[in-house]
Write a protein that holds these residues in place. Sequence first.
Motif, PDB file in Angstrom:
ATOM      1  N   THR A 124       0.706  -1.367  -0.096  1.00  0.00           N
ATOM      2  CA  THR A 124      -0.072   0.077  -0.178  1.00  0.00           C
ATOM      3  C   THR A 124       0.750   1.287  -0.056  1.00  0.00           C
ATOM      4  O   THR A 124       0.521   2.359  -0.442  1.00  0.00           O
ATOM      5  N   SER A 125       1.923   1.071   0.436  1.00  0.00           N
ATOM      6  CA  SER A 125       2.911   2.405   0.563  1.00  0.00           C
ATOM      7  C   SER A 125       4.060   2.305  -0.743  1.00  0.00           C
ATOM      8  O   SER A 125       5.282   1.961  -0.466  1.00  0.00           O
ATOM      9  N   LEU A 126       3.698   2.670  -1.971  1.00  0.00           N
ATOM     10  CA  LEU A 126       4.484   2.317  -3.007  1.00  0.00           C
ATOM     11  C   LEU A 126       5.201   3.612  -3.546  1.00  0.00           C
ATOM     12  O   LEU A 126       4.492   4.543  -3.642  1.00  0.00           O
ATOM     13  N   HIS A 127       6.459   3.496  -4.019  1.00  0.00           N
ATOM     14  CA  HIS A 127       7.158   4.732  -4.462  1.00  0.00           C
ATOM     15  C   HIS A 127       7.667   3.925  -5.988  1.00  0.00           C
ATOM     16  O   HIS A 127       8.349   3.001  -5.791  1.00  0.00           O
ATOM     17  N   THR A 128       7.656   4.597  -7.124  1.00  0.00           N
ATOM     18  CA  THR A 128       7.938   4.208  -8.292  1.00  0.00           C
ATOM     19  C   THR A 128       9.188   5.032  -8.925  1.00  0.00           C
ATOM     20  O   THR A 128       8.936   6.266  -9.069  1.00  0.00           O
ATOM     21  N   GLY A 129      10.280   4.241  -9.168  1.00  0.00           N
ATOM     22  CA  GLY A 129      11.388   4.777  -9.929  1.00  0.00           C
ATOM     23  C   GLY A 129      11.138   4.925 -11.357  1.00  0.00           C
ATOM     24  O   GLY A 129      10.393   4.278 -11.679  1.00  0.00           O
ATOM     25  N   GLU A 130      11.703   5.649 -12.046  1.00  0.00           N
ATOM     26  CA  GLU A 130      11.758   5.920 -13.401  1.00  0.00           C
ATOM     27  C   GLU A 130      11.997   4.904 -14.302  1.00  0.00           C
ATOM     28  O   GLU A 130      11.530   4.880 -15.353  1.00  0.00           O
ATOM     29  N   GLY A 131      12.581   3.698 -13.966  1.00  0.00           N
ATOM     30  CA  GLY A 131      12.888   2.650 -14.668  1.00  0.00           C
ATOM     31  C   GLY A 131      14.287   2.089 -14.720  1.00  0.00           C
ATOM     32  O   GLY A 131      14.757   1.094 -15.317  1.00  0.00           O
ATOM     33  N   THR A 132      15.166   2.733 -13.893  1.00  0.00           N
ATOM     34  CA  THR A 132      16.638   2.339 -13.594  1.00  0.00           C
ATOM     35  C   THR A 132      16.930   2.155 -12.252  1.00  0.00           C
ATOM     36  O   THR A 132      16.130   2.972 -11.475  1.00  0.00           O
ATOM     37  N   GLY A 133      17.976   1.295 -11.811  1.00  0.00           N
ATOM     38  CA  GLY A 133      18.463   1.298 -10.632  1.00  0.00           C
ATOM     39  C   GLY A 133      18.947   2.556 -10.238  1.00  0.00           C
ATOM     40  O   GLY A 133      18.662   2.992  -8.741  1.00  0.00           O
ATOM     41  N   LYS A 134      19.835   3.330 -10.767  1.00  0.00           N
ATOM     42  CA  LYS A 134      20.163   4.730 -10.515  1.00  0.00           C
ATOM     43  C   LYS A 134      18.919   5.718 -10.125  1.00  0.00           C
ATOM     44  O   LYS A 134      19.131   6.112  -9.069  1.00  0.00           O
ATOM     45  N   SER A 135      17.994   5.683 -10.957  1.00  0.00           N
ATOM     46  CA  SER A 135      17.094   6.450 -10.588  1.00  0.00           C
ATOM     47  C   SER A 135      16.278   6.092  -9.306  1.00  0.00           C
ATOM     48  O   SER A 135      15.610   6.987  -8.506  1.00  0.00           O
ATOM     49  N   LEU A 136      16.172   4.890  -9.056  1.00  0.00           N
ATOM     50  CA  LEU A 136      15.317   4.276  -8.007  1.00  0.00           C
ATOM     51  C   LEU A 136      16.109   4.851  -6.696  1.00  0.00           C
ATOM     52  O   LEU A 136      15.578   5.101  -5.773  1.00  0.00           O
ATOM     53  N   ALA A 137      17.650   4.739  -6.861  1.00  0.00           N
ATOM     54  CA  ALA A 137      18.371   4.871  -5.578  1.00  0.00           C
ATOM     55  C   ALA A 137      18.250   6.399  -5.201  1.00  0.00           C
ATOM     56  O   ALA A 137      18.143   6.902  -4.228  1.00  0.00           O
ATOM     57  N   GLU A 138      18.173   7.358  -6.357  1.00  0.00           N
ATOM     58  CA  GLU A 138      17.896   8.544  -6.169  1.00  0.00           C
ATOM     59  C   GLU A 138      16.764   9.048  -5.443  1.00  0.00           C
ATOM     60  O   GLU A 138      16.470  10.033  -4.598  1.00  0.00           O
ATOM     61  N   LEU A 139      15.662   8.107  -5.921  1.00  0.00           N
ATOM     62  CA  LEU A 139      14.149   8.240  -5.198  1.00  0.00           C
ATOM     63  C   LEU A 139      14.304   8.047  -3.825  1.00  0.00           C
ATOM     64  O   LEU A 139      13.722   8.797  -2.932  1.00  0.00           O
ATOM     65  N   ILE A 140      15.026   6.904  -3.519  1.00  0.00           N
ATOM     66  CA  ILE A 140      14.890   6.449  -2.299  1.00  0.00           C
ATOM     67  C   ILE A 140      15.823   7.594  -1.310  1.00  0.00           C
ATOM     68  O   ILE A 140      15.391   7.851  -0.218  1.00  0.00           O
ATOM     69  N   ALA A 141      16.956   8.117  -1.837  1.00  0.00           N
ATOM     70  CA  ALA A 141      17.667   8.935  -1.098  1.00  0.00           C
ATOM     71  C   ALA A 141      16.710  10.379  -0.685  1.00  0.00           C
ATOM     72  O   ALA A 141      16.850  10.844   0.282  1.00  0.00           O
ATOM     73  N   ALA A 142      15.918  10.628  -1.720  1.00  0.00           N
ATOM     74  CA  ALA A 142      14.881  11.841  -1.596  1.00  0.00           C
ATOM     75  C   ALA A 142      13.550  11.690  -0.759  1.00  0.00           C
ATOM     76  O   ALA A 142      12.992  12.466  -0.253  1.00  0.00           O
ATOM     77  N   THR A 143      13.401  10.298  -0.653  1.00  0.00           N
ATOM     78  CA  THR A 143      12.190   9.852   0.088  1.00  0.00           C
ATOM     79  C   THR A 143      12.150   9.331   1.307  1.00  0.00           C
ATOM     80  O   THR A 143      11.505   9.574   2.351  1.00  0.00           O
ATOM     81  N   LEU A 144      13.374   8.295   1.651  1.00  0.00           N
ATOM     82  CA  LEU A 144      13.266   7.514   2.774  1.00  0.00           C
ATOM     83  C   LEU A 144      13.787   8.373   4.053  1.00  0.00           C
ATOM     84  O   LEU A 144      14.771   8.973   3.895  1.00  0.00           O
ATOM     85  N   ALA A 145      13.011   8.482   4.930  1.00  0.00           N
ATOM     86  CA  ALA A 145      13.112   8.722   6.251  1.00  0.00           C
ATOM     87  C   ALA A 145      14.447   8.177   6.852  1.00  0.00           C
ATOM     88  O   ALA A 145      14.695   7.102   6.790  1.00  0.00           O
ATOM     89  N   ALA A 146      15.458   8.886   7.657  1.00  0.00           N
ATOM     90  CA  ALA A 146      16.554   8.612   8.207  1.00  0.00           C
ATOM     91  C   ALA A 146      15.822   7.425   9.161  1.00  0.00           C
ATOM     92  O   ALA A 146      15.118   7.575   9.953  1.00  0.00           O
ATOM     93  N   SER A 147      16.873   6.387   9.353  1.00  0.00           N
ATOM     94  CA  SER A 147      16.567   5.212  10.172  1.00  0.00           C
ATOM     95  C   SER A 147      17.710   4.413  10.517  1.00  0.00           C
ATOM     96  O   SER A 147      18.784   4.530   9.694  1.00  0.00           O
ATOM     97  N   GLN A 148      17.772   3.987  11.748  1.00  0.00           N
ATOM     98  CA  GLN A 148      18.810   3.152  11.913  1.00  0.00           C
ATOM     99  C   GLN A 148      18.898   1.933  11.359  1.00  0.00           C
ATOM    100  O   GLN A 148      19.943   0.962  11.366  1.00  0.00           O
ATOM    101  N   ALA A 149      17.858   1.414  11.133  1.00  0.00           N
ATOM    102  CA  ALA A 149      17.868  -0.109  10.144  1.00  0.00           C
ATOM    103  C   ALA A 149      18.187   0.357   8.584  1.00  0.00           C
ATOM    104  O   ALA A 149      17.801   1.321   8.029  1.00  0.00           O
ATOM    105  N   PRO A 150      18.642  -0.802   8.102  1.00  0.00           N
ATOM    106  CA  PRO A 150      18.982  -0.760   6.385  1.00  0.00           C
ATOM    107  C   PRO A 150      17.826  -0.889   5.553  1.00  0.00           C
ATOM    108  O   PRO A 150      16.789  -1.403   6.123  1.00  0.00           O
ATOM    109  N   LEU A 151      17.874  -0.397   4.559  1.00  0.00           N
ATOM    110  CA  LEU A 151      16.932  -0.635   3.284  1.00  0.00           C
ATOM    111  C   LEU A 151      17.048  -2.019   2.908  1.00  0.00           C
ATOM    112  O   LEU A 151      18.550  -2.497   2.782  1.00  0.00           O
TER     113      LEU A 151
END
Length: 236
Positions: free
Chosen positions: A95-122
């Motif tokens: 239910t909580s989905l985030h879509t990258g543009e189609g490459t691993g690089k773009s997905l990593a950039e989306l994760i960096a911009a979206t994922l809140a700071a956490s002590q646990a890893p992705l």
Amino acid sequence: MRLLVTRPQPAAEATARRLEALGHQPLLLPLARAEHLPGVARQALEKPHAAVALTSAEAVRVLADLGTDLEPHKTEACFCVGEATTRAARALGFTSLHTGEGTGKSLAELIAATLAASQAPLLYLAGSPRSDGLEATLRQLHIDHVTVECYRMQPIAHPPDILARLTSAGRPDAVLLYSHDTARRFAALLVGAGLKTAAFSPRYLCLSAAVAGALPDGAAVEVAAKPDEESLFSLL
């Protein structure tokens, strides 16, 4: 058009149905089969993680194998490469989905911009083999992550005359190629059969430039504008 589909099963069957609905004649030549490792995925999900990253619908199929064990995780943030993976994850109940543009690089950039700071890893639920675009960019962006291989693509051996059989009723109008590894295996089949790319088919439709790069020089390559099946089909 007669179209050769080289995707692994069961994805090849889904592609064939789509092509038939568009009026084409698909010819299936799966060059790999997915070996699912649901136990590995289950153990990974039980460990603390900030979110889940998926770069293929095959990983979603592995998660589907978990049944009710997946229920507690469906509300977690889930980052997907491309609309196809997102659709599969949504259909599974995420239910909580985030879509990258189609490459691993773009997905990593989306994760960096979206994922809140956490002590646990992705948690990246990945396959083998795979490209390193997501992981390389995550490292560059200093995003803590754990990669867990939850499926493996196992090669399918075909008899030496398989390509001759496929062309007995006429050569394919185009060959659809979805991954670098698949394109490499297909090129090896051509070499083994003593066939030039032009002799087998006049067109080679590739999901990305990396896929096209695995084909022999001189192949009539066309590359999708985006690395998704819709863009690949638009080349038809």
